[in-house]
Design an enzyme around this catalytic site. Sequence first.
Site, PDB file in Angstrom:
ATOM      1  N   ASN A  84       0.799  -1.237   0.000  1.00 19.24           N
ATOM      2  CA  ASN A  84       0.000   0.000   0.000  1.00 19.24           C
ATOM      3  C   ASN A  84       0.832   1.287   0.000  1.00 19.24           C
ATOM      4  OD1 ASN A  84       0.791  -0.157   2.640  1.00 19.24           O
ATOM      5  ND2 ASN A  84      -1.258   0.040   3.521  1.00 19.24           N
ATOM      6  N   GLU A 129       7.659   6.907  16.671  1.00 18.32           N
ATOM      7  CA  GLU A 129       8.225   6.515  15.370  1.00 18.32           C
ATOM      8  C   GLU A 129       9.346   7.466  14.950  1.00 18.32           C
ATOM      9  OE1 GLU A 129       4.106   4.330  13.897  1.00 18.32           O
ATOM     10  OE2 GLU A 129       4.740   6.148  12.847  1.00 18.32           O
TER      11      GLU A 129
HETATM   12  P1  CMP Z   1       0.514   0.788   7.580  1.00 23.41           P
HETATM   13  O1  CMP Z   1      -0.215   2.071   7.528  1.00 23.41           O
HETATM   14  O2  CMP Z   1       1.972   0.791   7.386  1.00 23.41           O
HETATM   15  O3  CMP Z   1       0.182   0.089   8.993  1.00 23.41           O
HETATM   16  C1  CMP Z   1       0.196  -1.300   9.163  1.00 23.41           C
HETATM   17  C2  CMP Z   1       0.387  -2.042   7.891  1.00 23.41           C
HETATM   18  O4  CMP Z   1       0.032  -3.388   7.949  1.00 23.41           O
HETATM   19  C3  CMP Z   1      -0.531  -1.462   6.839  1.00 23.41           C
HETATM   20  O5  CMP Z   1      -0.115  -0.186   6.467  1.00 23.41           O
HETATM   21  C4  CMP Z   1      -0.442  -2.541   5.776  1.00 23.41           C
HETATM   22  O6  CMP Z   1       0.743  -2.425   5.001  1.00 23.41           O
HETATM   23  C5  CMP Z   1      -0.335  -3.790   6.629  1.00 23.41           C
HETATM   24  N1  CMP Z   1      -1.599  -4.495   6.719  1.00 23.41           N
HETATM   25  C6  CMP Z   1      -2.688  -4.142   7.421  1.00 23.41           C
HETATM   26  N2  CMP Z   1      -3.671  -5.047   7.271  1.00 23.41           N
HETATM   27  C7  CMP Z   1      -3.173  -6.004   6.448  1.00 23.41           C
HETATM   28  C8  CMP Z   1      -3.703  -7.219   5.914  1.00 23.41           C
HETATM   29  N3  CMP Z   1      -4.944  -7.617   6.194  1.00 23.41           N
HETATM   30  N4  CMP Z   1      -2.906  -7.948   5.113  1.00 23.41           N
HETATM   31  C9  CMP Z   1      -1.643  -7.546   4.821  1.00 23.41           C
HETATM   32  N5  CMP Z   1      -1.085  -6.393   5.311  1.00 23.41           N
HETATM   33  C10 CMP Z   1      -1.851  -5.646   6.103  1.00 23.41           C
END
Ligand code: CMP
Length: 143
Positions: free
Chosen positions: A112, A126
């Site tokens: 993402n 952080e």
């Molecule tokens: P981030 O905002 O970095 O915070 C936690 C991260 O976990 C999120 O973005 C995604 O990259 C990852 N993440 C959250 N939910 C899922 C999921 N269901 N499957 C895979 N990755 C996830």
Amino acid sequence: MEQTFIMIKPDGVQRGLVGEIIGRFEKKGFSLKGLKLITVDRAFAEKHYADLSAKPFFNGLVEYIVSGPVVAMVWEGKGVVTTGRKIIGATNPLESAPGTIRGDYAIDIGRNVIHGSDAVESARKEIALWFPEGVAEWQSSLH
Ligand code: CMP
């Protein structure tokens, strides 16, 4: 002044989205206070995502974050934590509105593009983890 931690993840760096992402934060009016291109190891990624260690996707998430260089940044400005999250869009790119970074550039929750602190307190933690050397103190005359 409020600060937040923003990280362009390995997929965002590899896809050449660094300039576009920085531009969105700059044009909104936020100030860049720290920036580095860095490849982190497993232990560091596990520390950053420690709150998610019980999640089934934790291992895959850590592998993704260590898979290549990331751009770690500190941005400053009024309401930057909440507004930064709005600029980024919902965690699941399929639910992020068009016009947000994830809404425009991603389709997979596991790829993402970008991370942003979810609260002022997590931003503080952080920033301390990623920038133990500290960040810029200067104030731009434009702000
Ligand atoms: P981030 O905002 O970095 O915070 C936690 C991260 O976990 C999120 O973005 C995604 O990259 C990852 N993440 C959250 N939910 C899922 C999921 N269901 N499957 C895979 N990755 C996830």
